[in-house]
Enzyme design. Structure first.
Site, mmCIF file in Angstrom:
data_model
loop_
_atom_site.group_PDB
_atom_site.id
_atom_site.type_symbol
_atom_site.label_atom_id
_atom_site.label_comp_id
_atom_site.label_asym_id
_atom_site.label_seq_id
_atom_site.Cartn_x
_atom_site.Cartn_y
_atom_site.Cartn_z
ATOM 1 N N GLU A 49 28.167 -23.395 88.182
ATOM 2 C CA GLU A 49 27.018 -24.304 88.131
ATOM 3 C C GLU A 49 25.748 -23.505 88.378
ATOM 4 O O GLU A 49 25.636 -22.813 89.398
ATOM 5 C CB GLU A 49 27.136 -25.390 89.202
ATOM 6 C CG GLU A 49 28.134 -26.473 88.889
ATOM 7 C CD GLU A 49 28.080 -27.593 89.924
ATOM 8 O OE1 GLU A 49 27.023 -27.772 90.571
ATOM 9 O OE2 GLU A 49 29.104 -28.276 90.101
ATOM 10 N N ASP A 60 20.548 -32.862 97.529
ATOM 11 C CA ASP A 60 20.829 -31.569 98.151
ATOM 12 C C ASP A 60 20.499 -31.554 99.634
ATOM 13 O O ASP A 60 19.469 -32.060 100.071
ATOM 14 C CB ASP A 60 20.052 -30.450 97.448
ATOM 15 C CG ASP A 60 20.482 -30.274 96.004
ATOM 16 O OD1 ASP A 60 21.690 -30.410 95.757
ATOM 17 O OD2 ASP A 60 19.632 -30.016 95.143
#
Length: 269
Positions: A49, A60
């Site tokens: 990724e 996040d």
């Protein structure tokens, strides 16, 4: 055939589970990110990724937020991330690349343009965590027209939406192992086994688990339940701890060995 589909088919034949590292491109530099991709591949990564740094990364946790902040100091854009993937391919990388980005940068560039650019640079998939199923039809159609998989996230809180999300998935289904944002964890969602079983029954593609997985013991636990495991925050933290090895836009062998060794350990090598 999309490289993601090909890689999962190869792994299934060998009876292996995919190891999928995440890194924020541009942290600490484009040059270091390129070398890290190649090192992770040597260490056993099966897909990777490529995180696009973003100023307001809602999904996040603090470790990846800090990595985005460092990358944004160098004004890293989505095009820079794609360019790093291109350079890695030119250096011989065979990994399927998956772009991890939020919807706003994609929208600003334009759907046709971004997916055409991804196709031209052999990026096989994209994850857009803030694009819900109910609003993804146009993006999905354009992505597929360029041979790029729009990979959905499904969380334990998705409830009745789980089956709808999984049934229409391409590439793989990204199953969120924990509630909340990314970050290393000692414990996971209590009903994770049942959740993964529900996704498995509904999906016609591999299922992958991510969010919070940070060591070989945790990887081994999930290997029995899924087709792939994503490790993000733990790898980004490892890069953060080795920043002194990545000065002047270069990657010192010791820094690369530290990260590569960690990825190899996660893979079980």
């Amino acid at each position: 055939m999309n490289l993601i589909d090909k890689r999962f088919a190869e792994l299934k034949e060998r009876g292996e589970t995919a190891m999928i590292p995440f890194l924020t491109i541009g942290d600490p530099s484009k040059e270091a990110s390129l070398e890290l991709i190649l090192e992770m591949e040597r260490a056993g990564a099966d897909l990777i990724e490529l995180g696009v740094p973003y100023s307001d990364p809602l999904a996040d946790g603090p470790v990846i937020q800090r990595s985005s902040e460092r990358a944004l100091l160098s004004k890293i854009t989505i095009y820079d991330v794609i360019d790093v993937a291109r350079q890695a391919r030119n250096r011989g990388s065979k990994l399927p690349f998956i772009l991890f980005t939020y919807y706003n940068p994609v929208l600003q560039i334009g759907l046709e343009r971004i997916f055409k650019t991804m196709q031209e640079n052999e990026i096989s998939g994209i994850i857009i965590p803030d694009l819900p199923l109910e609003e993804d039809s146009e993006t999905r159609a354009i992505a597929e027209s360029y041979g790029v998989h729009l990979i959905p996230l499904v969380a334990p809180t998705s409830n009745e939406r789980v089956k709808r999300i999984a049934a229409g998935a391409r590439g793989f289904v990204y199953c969120v192992s924990s509630l909340g944002v990314t970050g290393e964890r000692a414990e996971f969602f209590g009903g994770i086994e049942d959740f993964l079983s529900t996704v498995r029954e509904a999906a016609n593609v591999p299922i992958v688990v991510g969010f919070g997985i940070s060591n070989r013991e945790q990887v081994q636990r999930f290997e029995k339940l899924c087709d792939g495991v994503v490790v993000g925050s733990a790898i980004v933290r490892s890069i953060e701890s080795a920043l002194h090895h990545f000065k002047e836009d270069a990657a010192h062998p010791e820094g690369l060995q530290q990260i590569g060794g960690f990825v190899g350990q996660l893979k079980g090598r």
